[in-house]
Scaffold this active site. Structure first.
Site, PDB file in Angstrom:
ATOM      1  N   GLU A 109      -0.668  -5.536  -4.073  1.00  0.00           N
ATOM      2  CA  GLU A 109      -0.208  -6.931  -4.137  1.00  0.00           C
ATOM      3  C   GLU A 109      -1.377  -7.898  -3.974  1.00  0.00           C
ATOM      4  O   GLU A 109      -1.392  -8.977  -4.569  1.00  0.00           O
ATOM      5  CB  GLU A 109       0.867  -7.169  -3.061  1.00  0.00           C
ATOM      6  CG  GLU A 109       2.165  -6.426  -3.394  1.00  0.00           C
ATOM      7  CD  GLU A 109       3.169  -6.457  -2.258  1.00  0.00           C
ATOM      8  OE1 GLU A 109       2.851  -5.937  -1.177  1.00  0.00           O
ATOM      9  OE2 GLU A 109       4.267  -7.003  -2.463  1.00  0.00           O
ATOM     10  N   GLU A 129       6.314   1.108  -0.913  1.00  0.00           N
ATOM     11  CA  GLU A 129       7.040   0.589   0.250  1.00  0.00           C
ATOM     12  C   GLU A 129       8.410   1.240   0.428  1.00  0.00           C
ATOM     13  O   GLU A 129       8.895   1.401   1.544  1.00  0.00           O
ATOM     14  CB  GLU A 129       7.225  -0.937   0.128  1.00  0.00           C
ATOM     15  CG  GLU A 129       5.970  -1.754   0.398  1.00  0.00           C
ATOM     16  CD  GLU A 129       5.089  -1.959  -0.825  1.00  0.00           C
ATOM     17  OE1 GLU A 129       5.242  -1.222  -1.815  1.00  0.00           O
ATOM     18  OE2 GLU A 129       4.239  -2.878  -0.778  1.00  0.00           O
TER      19      GLU A 129
HETATM   20  N1  3HC Z   1      -1.169   1.020   7.937  1.00  0.00           N
HETATM   21  C1  3HC Z   1      -1.606   1.555   9.093  1.00  0.00           C
HETATM   22  N2  3HC Z   1      -2.147   2.777   9.198  1.00  0.00           N
HETATM   23  C2  3HC Z   1      -2.256   3.481   8.060  1.00  0.00           C
HETATM   24  C3  3HC Z   1      -1.828   2.990   6.818  1.00  0.00           C
HETATM   25  C4  3HC Z   1      -1.274   1.690   6.784  1.00  0.00           C
HETATM   26  N3  3HC Z   1      -0.862   1.125   5.650  1.00  0.00           N
HETATM   27  N4  3HC Z   1      -2.064   3.922   5.884  1.00  0.00           N
HETATM   28  C5  3HC Z   1      -2.618   4.958   6.518  1.00  0.00           C
HETATM   29  N5  3HC Z   1      -2.750   4.693   7.831  1.00  0.00           N
HETATM   30  C6  3HC Z   1      -3.350   5.557   8.868  1.00  0.00           C
HETATM   31  C7  3HC Z   1      -2.592   6.874   9.023  1.00  0.00           C
HETATM   32  O1  3HC Z   1      -1.541   6.739   9.939  1.00  0.00           O
HETATM   33  C8  3HC Z   1      -3.696   7.778   9.522  1.00  0.00           C
HETATM   34  O2  3HC Z   1      -3.860   7.537  10.890  1.00  0.00           O
HETATM   35  P1  3HC Z   1      -4.291   8.727  11.889  1.00  0.00           P
HETATM   36  O3  3HC Z   1      -5.624   9.192  11.405  1.00  0.00           O
HETATM   37  O4  3HC Z   1      -4.297   8.077  13.212  1.00  0.00           O
HETATM   38  O5  3HC Z   1      -3.247   9.798  11.741  1.00  0.00           O
HETATM   39  C9  3HC Z   1      -4.935   7.278   8.809  1.00  0.00           C
HETATM   40  O6  3HC Z   1      -4.634   5.934   8.398  1.00  0.00           O
HETATM   41  C10 3HC Z   1      -5.310   8.071   7.581  1.00  0.00           C
HETATM   42  O7  3HC Z   1      -4.149   8.204   6.773  1.00  0.00           O
HETATM   43  P2  3HC Z   1      -3.819   9.567   6.011  1.00  0.00           P
HETATM   44  O8  3HC Z   1      -3.979  10.718   6.924  1.00  0.00           O
HETATM   45  O9  3HC Z   1      -2.513   9.366   5.346  1.00  0.00           O
HETATM   46  O10 3HC Z   1      -5.017   9.592   4.961  1.00  0.00           O
HETATM   47  P3  3HC Z   1      -5.021  10.137   3.490  1.00  0.00           P
HETATM   48  O11 3HC Z   1      -6.400   9.999   3.013  1.00  0.00           O
HETATM   49  O12 3HC Z   1      -4.366  11.463   3.416  1.00  0.00           O
HETATM   50  O13 3HC Z   1      -4.083   9.146   2.657  1.00  0.00           O
HETATM   51  C11 3HC Z   1      -3.252   7.009   1.917  1.00  0.00           C
HETATM   52  C12 3HC Z   1      -4.454   7.819   2.467  1.00  0.00           C
HETATM   53  C13 3HC Z   1      -2.898   7.514   0.531  1.00  0.00           C
HETATM   54  C14 3HC Z   1      -3.662   5.570   1.873  1.00  0.00           C
HETATM   55  C15 3HC Z   1      -2.036   7.215   2.859  1.00  0.00           C
HETATM   56  O14 3HC Z   1      -2.434   6.974   4.176  1.00  0.00           O
HETATM   57  C16 3HC Z   1      -0.871   6.322   2.563  1.00  0.00           C
HETATM   58  O15 3HC Z   1      -0.087   6.615   1.698  1.00  0.00           O
HETATM   59  N6  3HC Z   1      -0.738   5.207   3.353  1.00  0.00           N
HETATM   60  C17 3HC Z   1       0.420   4.361   3.280  1.00  0.00           C
HETATM   61  C18 3HC Z   1       0.425   3.509   2.051  1.00  0.00           C
HETATM   62  C19 3HC Z   1       1.624   2.584   2.061  1.00  0.00           C
HETATM   63  O16 3HC Z   1       2.747   3.020   2.206  1.00  0.00           O
HETATM   64  N7  3HC Z   1       1.375   1.283   1.890  1.00  0.00           N
HETATM   65  C20 3HC Z   1       2.416   0.335   1.928  1.00  0.00           C
HETATM   66  C21 3HC Z   1       2.490  -0.260   3.301  1.00  0.00           C
HETATM   67  S1  3HC Z   1       3.848  -1.389   3.507  1.00  0.00           S
HETATM   68  C22 3HC Z   1       3.315  -2.791   2.723  1.00  0.00           C
HETATM   69  O17 3HC Z   1       2.233  -2.847   2.208  1.00  0.00           O
HETATM   70  C23 3HC Z   1       4.267  -3.934   2.783  1.00  0.00           C
HETATM   71  C24 3HC Z   1       3.827  -5.029   1.896  1.00  0.00           C
HETATM   72  O18 3HC Z   1       4.504  -4.955   0.673  1.00  0.00           O
HETATM   73  C25 3HC Z   1       4.130  -6.353   2.527  1.00  0.00           C
END
Ligand code: 3HC
Length: 719
Positions: A109, A129
């Protein structure tokens, strides 16, 4: 930037271009400090007369992984995201998003408020999301449909799966791919645009949404997709409502206002908390409390699978999909040929369904080599045994593997319930022996129970957990105890389902009640799928008296009603179909067996069905936790969601119990104690936590549970 805020943005310049680099390791979520940094430095670049263009990028492997998920449900510090994004969108100087890695959720976004988007060929973009019970709440539901059309945007937001850079370029999410240095290419791209009078804003692109106006199919198809793939979930309907506004509202800002309202509703919905619990729970499950984080991993460059049946083939596919060359061994040439044929067919199906390209199929097939000889496994780094459940046979195989493979190789068993220590004892390397319990079909199901034997070394455990992650599995550690985690919990659940059948409910009512609770498949449909004859034959072989709960299913087997394989079981099936039809002819059997056992059949409510089956999971889960077989209650939630069809939006059985309140769980259980006092005796940990008004969390420390750790491994049987 102010220090209490989390994360930061680095500011630098390259000639007339300002470079804003989001720096919030490891994945750059939009935490308070990042939002503040974006606002501050966009303003700074706009106020600096020497700056003519702005590049926004991320430090490390991610561009921006979205909003900071840990902030949901809290009061966030710092400026809000909308304010920061507005400043980017209304920047007087053109802004280019240089997408160096993952741009997910709020990350994409953010890129969508920039004027231009360029990615590396490894970049990944998406709006996932929905997997958190949310909708893209920073303009994604309004901007993405304008960019790629409402139909594609809806598919992307409902599936929640990201696009590769190549696909993103094809669909128009990004404008260009950099094949060399992203920053160099981004600067060249932006320099060319700097002289333009206008720089495009996604919010102004109305053509695609106007095309969809009046076309009912767009929303109808999205609703059908959501009903099929996201049954019971709240967020998909909200996403569709947002896109409806994008299509029908003339004023972009009204669409944005609606998006904010619907986002808030998602935020307040209990499903959001449950699904975020699963997001963090899955990451917590991948860590082993007493294995140091920096434990060196054994390099895994090749694998061998023993057994080319359904499980062996599926496991081989997992290795190949993770890019690891794999040998698949069977001592029977025909079996091996058949096994390779099934693997090929499975991949072909993925190609036919557009989930994989022909080239990708050729690559993974090229990584799988059949063999009839153990000697060929001599150089593998890990061997996984996947033959049927027989301890003597498995011990024999491990003895051979121990002899033929290099000393460093890990030896894993796919047993679903046999004693890993007994298997390890047949080798000279018990530290390198571990259980890897995949679920069928192994190439599809995400759950992987990693079973820790008493001697499994830290390196072995850490390595297997990391391979699980590479395969995209939800890996959970279980101690080596009867039934491990999942099947042990399942036993109580199916016991209750069988008792409800004896007491008067019919399979269809029990299945429907649990499916409306959200389970993907009711217990009797599941038993028909697995085959009723398995337990029946095992009992006969052991010359064992049929337990009360199994009397009906054994009686059905006596009439050759084995389930789907004979087209009749608890249900009837038409030829070639898996759709269950009621079997009224069984009702006389149910009644007869209830009568024979002096059980008066009665009307049973759907609520009683749900409570008895689900609370059976919870009570056994409490025992598993107090014994330390699972490390934390969240691990059991991950097991149940990824291996047993528990609805993700309820957060798993243990989270569900926490939400219900543990005292309420005990109250409900006490209502059933007159039916079976023993069964409904609350686990001591459950009682203790209910008294303390606590909730399930981590397993107690080993010294607090030593008395409970008297497993009767000798009694273990395949589950
Ligand atoms: N916020 C906070 N922490 C996050 C995060 C996020 N968006 N994404 C990942 N983390 C943290 C994980 O909890 C993890 O923490 P830890 O080491 O303490 O366990 C660390 O970052 C590393 O994450 P992964 O182990 O998942 O790392 P990978 O390299 O395997 O994957 C990734 C990376 C593909 C970015 C994966 O973490 C992921 O899918 N993250 C979530 C993405 C997501 O869902 N984004 C949408 C968020 S909601 C949003 O944006 C609302 C908006 O529309 C207003």
């Amino acid at each position: 930037m102010t220090n209490e805020l989390k994360g930061k943005v680095n500011y630098s310049t390259s000639g007339n271009i300002a470079i804003l680099e989001v720096d919030n390791p490891p994945v750059n979520p939009l935490s308070s400090g990042v939002r503040a940094g974006l606002s501050e430095y966009i303003t700074k670049a706009n106020e600096d007369d020497s700056i003519e263009g702005i590049i926004l990028t991320g430090a490390g492997r991610s561009f921006i992984a979205g909003a900071d998920i840990s902030e949901f449900g809290q009061t966030p510090d710092g400026p809000d995201l909308h304010t920061a994004l507005k400043e980017i969108e209304y920047s007087k100087k053109p802004v280019l998003a240089a997408i160096n890695g993952t741009a997910l959720g709020g990350g994409l976004e953010t890129a969508l408020v920039c004027n231009y988007r360029m990615g590396t060929n490894k970049a990944i973009v998406g709006l996932p999301e929905v997997n958190l019970g949310l909708l893209p709440g920073a303009g994604g539901t309004q901007r993405l449909p304008r960019l790629i059309g409402p139909s594609q945007a809806l598919k992307m937001m409902i599936a929640g799966t990201p696009l590769s850079a190549k696909k993103a370029l094809q669909q128009g999410v990004i404008d260009a791919i950099s094949e060399n240095s992203l920053m160099d290419d981004a600067i060249v791209f932006l320099q060319e645009k700097i002289g333009s009078e206008v720089h495009p804003k996604v919010r102004d692109k109305n053509e695609k949404v106007l095309e969809a106006r009046g076309d009912d199919n767009v929303l109808a198809e999205a609703k059908a997709l959501a009903a099929k793939t996201r049954r019971g979930q709240f967020a998909p309907g909200q996403i569709i409502a947002c896109v409806e506004a994008a299509i029908n509202e003339d004023d972009f800002d009204i669409g944005m206002k609606k998006e904010s309202e619907y986002f808030l509703e998602c935020l307040m919905n209990p499903q959001r908390e449950a699904m975020i619990h699963i997001f963090f729970g899955e990451r917590a499950a991948s860590k082993i409390s007493d294995v140091p984080k920096d434990t060196p991993l054994l390099p895994i460059g090749s694998a061998g699978i023993v057994g080319s049946g359904t499980m062996g083939g599926g496991i081989a596919m997992n290795f190949a999909n993770a890019g690891i060359p794999v040998l698949i061994l069977d001592q029977d040439e025909k079996n091996l040929e058949r096994g390779m044929g099934v693997i090929e067919k499975n991949y072909q199906m993925m190609v036919d369904r557009g989930r994989m390209s022909q080239e990708q199929k050729d690559v993974v097939m090229g990584l799988i080599t059949p063999t009839l000889s153990y000697e060929d496994l001599s150089n593998v780094d890990i061997a996984v045994e996947a033959v049927y459940e027989n301890l003597d046979l498995k011990q024999e195989i491990f003895k051979t593997l121990d002899t033929v493979t290099n000393d460093h190789a890990i030896l894993a068993s796919n047993t679903s319930g046999l004693d890993i220590d007994a298997i390890a004892a047949s080798t000279n390397r018990p530290g390198k022996v571990v259980g890897t319990h995949f679920f069928s079909p192994a190439n599809v199901m995400r759950l992987l129970e990693v079973v820790r034997g008493k001697d499994s070394s830290d390196e072995t455990m850490a390595t297997v957990m990391s391979i699980g992650k590479k395969m995209g599995k939800a890996a959970v550690v279980s101690l080596n105890a009867p039934g491990f985690i999942g099947n042990r919990m399942l036993a109580g659940y199916t016991h209750q389902a069988n008792m409800l059948l004896l007491e008067g409910a019919l399979p269809n009512q029990i299945d429907s009640a649990l499916e409306s609770f959200g389970m993907s498949m009711g217990p009797f449909r599941m038993l028909d799928l697995v085959g009723l004859d398995l337990g029946w034959r095992a009992r006969k072989l052991a010359d064992m008296e049929t337990p009360l709960a199994n009397k009906i299913s054994d009686a059905l087997c006596e009439q050759d009603r084995f389930g789907q394989k004979t087209s009749k079981g608890f249900y009837n099936y038409s030829e070639g179909s898996r759709a269950p039809n009621p079997a009224p002819e069984n009702e006389a059997i149910y009644k007869e067996i209830s009568d024979q056992n002096n059980i008066e059949r009665r009307e049973i409510s759907d609520q009683e069905i749900i409570d008895r089956c689900i609370l059976a999971l919870v009570n056994e889960g409490a025992r598993i936790l107090e014994e330390g077989v699972a490390q934390r209650s969240g691990d059991m939630d991950i097991v149940y969601i990824n291996g047993y069809g528990f609805p993700i939006w309820r957060g798993g059985p243990m989270f569900y119990a926490n939400q219900l309140g543990l005292s309420e769980v005990i109250n409900k259980m006490s209502n059933f104690s007159e039916l079976d006092k023993n069964f409904w005796e609350p686990a001591p940990l459950l009682k203790k936590l209910a008294d303390e008004s606590g909730a399930f969390g981590e397993a107690p420390a080993p010294e607090d549970r030593s008395e409970l750790l008297s497993f009767k491994m000798a009694n273990m049987g395949g589950v």
